[in-house]
Design a protein around this motif. Structure first.
Motif, short mmCIF file in Angstrom:
data_model
loop_
_atom_site.label_atom_id
_atom_site.label_comp_id
_atom_site.label_asym_id
_atom_site.label_seq_id
_atom_site.Cartn_x
_atom_site.Cartn_y
_atom_site.Cartn_z
N SER A 127 -0.59 41.31 92.72
CA SER A 127 0.50 41.05 93.26
C SER A 127 1.48 40.20 92.33
O SER A 127 2.74 40.60 92.58
N SER A 133 11.73 33.39 93.04
CA SER A 133 10.51 34.02 92.78
C SER A 133 9.38 33.25 93.11
O SER A 133 8.17 33.43 93.48
N SER A 142 8.59 30.97 87.72
CA SER A 142 8.18 31.35 89.07
C SER A 142 6.61 30.81 88.96
O SER A 142 6.14 30.24 89.94
N ILE A 178 9.72 27.42 100.56
CA ILE A 178 9.44 28.79 101.01
C ILE A 178 10.13 29.70 101.96
O ILE A 178 10.93 30.75 101.46
N TYR A 211 7.81 33.26 96.57
CA TYR A 211 6.82 34.25 96.72
C TYR A 211 5.52 34.13 95.83
O TYR A 211 4.30 34.30 96.32
N THR A 212 5.63 33.39 94.67
CA THR A 212 4.53 33.40 93.88
C THR A 212 3.48 32.24 94.60
O THR A 212 2.27 32.45 94.54
N GLU A 261 5.32 41.33 91.66
CA GLU A 261 6.54 40.58 91.70
C GLU A 261 7.41 40.50 90.35
O GLU A 261 8.71 40.51 90.46
N ARG A 304 12.98 32.52 100.74
CA ARG A 304 12.47 33.83 100.96
C ARG A 304 13.49 34.59 102.15
O ARG A 304 13.62 35.47 102.64
N GLU A 307 3.18 31.62 97.52
CA GLU A 307 2.17 32.24 98.88
C GLU A 307 1.38 33.34 98.16
O GLU A 307 0.45 33.49 98.76
N ILE A 308 1.69 33.94 97.13
CA ILE A 308 0.58 34.83 96.33
C ILE A 308 -0.67 33.93 96.07
O ILE A 308 -1.88 34.25 96.36
#
Length: 217
Positions: free
Chosen positions: A148, A99, A33, A59, A102-103, A152, A63, A105-106
């Motif tokens: 974050s 994952s 990820s 993404i 999401y990573t 995750e 998601r 976007e983090i």
């Protein structure tokens, strides 16, 4: 029905053995990820419209589709394209790919907090883009996004239970099997819940330690 500690003690070695697969899926998935998330993040903020839109589609897809559906799709699709991977590898890859969305976007959110002057100074000094990302942007993004990212990872530990649908003997699957043999669901699921808590508590504590050390640098 009386609560039986003996049932827990007798089956604890089996649950501990299954917990290693839960940890493996989670940690390996998180490693994928982070690595993939960096590239997706770079593409997402790229000036190239093609790269940016491609990353946005990635993404949005990962998601927007439930991980269980992704896992089943990934597991049954690979043999059709000539990749007959073991179930554990298919689970790790599907978890990591999901994952990564999401990573990315983090990391993108963390990059937005880095002063633009740092990038401008690097360009003024003639630093190549790869060095800029490797030496300046990625280390700071990981540090700023650490809370974050830890969350995750904790989430991956919990969703790793979905790997049971493809026959992997992780913690939830083994707990279900033991329950079917002993007819003691309360004791077995309480033990499984306790192990999940211990794993996630350890991750949270290690994450806080890593945050403190990174802040001192």
């Amino acid at each position: 029905m009386n609560f039986s500690f003996d049932t827990i003690l007798h089956n604890l070695p089996y649950l501990l053995g299954a917990a290693k697969w839960t940890i493996l899926i989670s940690l390996a998935g998180m490693a994928i990820s982070i690595v993939l998330g960096v590239f997706i993040c770079a593409a997402r903020i790229s000036k190239s419209d093609l790269l940016s839109r491609g990353a946005a589609v990635y993404i949005s897809f990962f998601r927007g589709v439930p991980l269980l559906v992704q896992l089943l799709m990934f597991f049954y699709m690979l043999p059709h394209i000539g990749l007959d991977l073991p179930a554990i590898l298919a689970a790790i890859l599907s978890v990591g790919l999901c994952s990564a969305a999401y990573t990315a976007e983090i990391l993108r959110g963390a990059l937005q907090t880095i002063p633009a002057g740092q990038t401008e100074a690097a360009h003024a000094l003639g630093m190549p883009p790869l060095s800029l990302w490797r030496r300046i942007l990625v280390p700071q993004a990981l540090r700023l996004g650490m809370p974050s990212l830890i969350n995750e990872l904790i989430l991956l530990v919990k969703v790793s239970s979905l790997a049971s649908v493809v026959g992997i003997g992780e913690l939830t699957r083994v707990a279900q099997n033991i329950t079917g043999q002993t007819y003691r669901p309360l004791e077995i699921y309480l033990a499984a819940a306790a192990l999940y808590f211990v794993i996630n508590f350890a991750i949270a504590q290690l994450g806080r330690l890593a945050e403190r050390r990174l802040q001192l640098r």
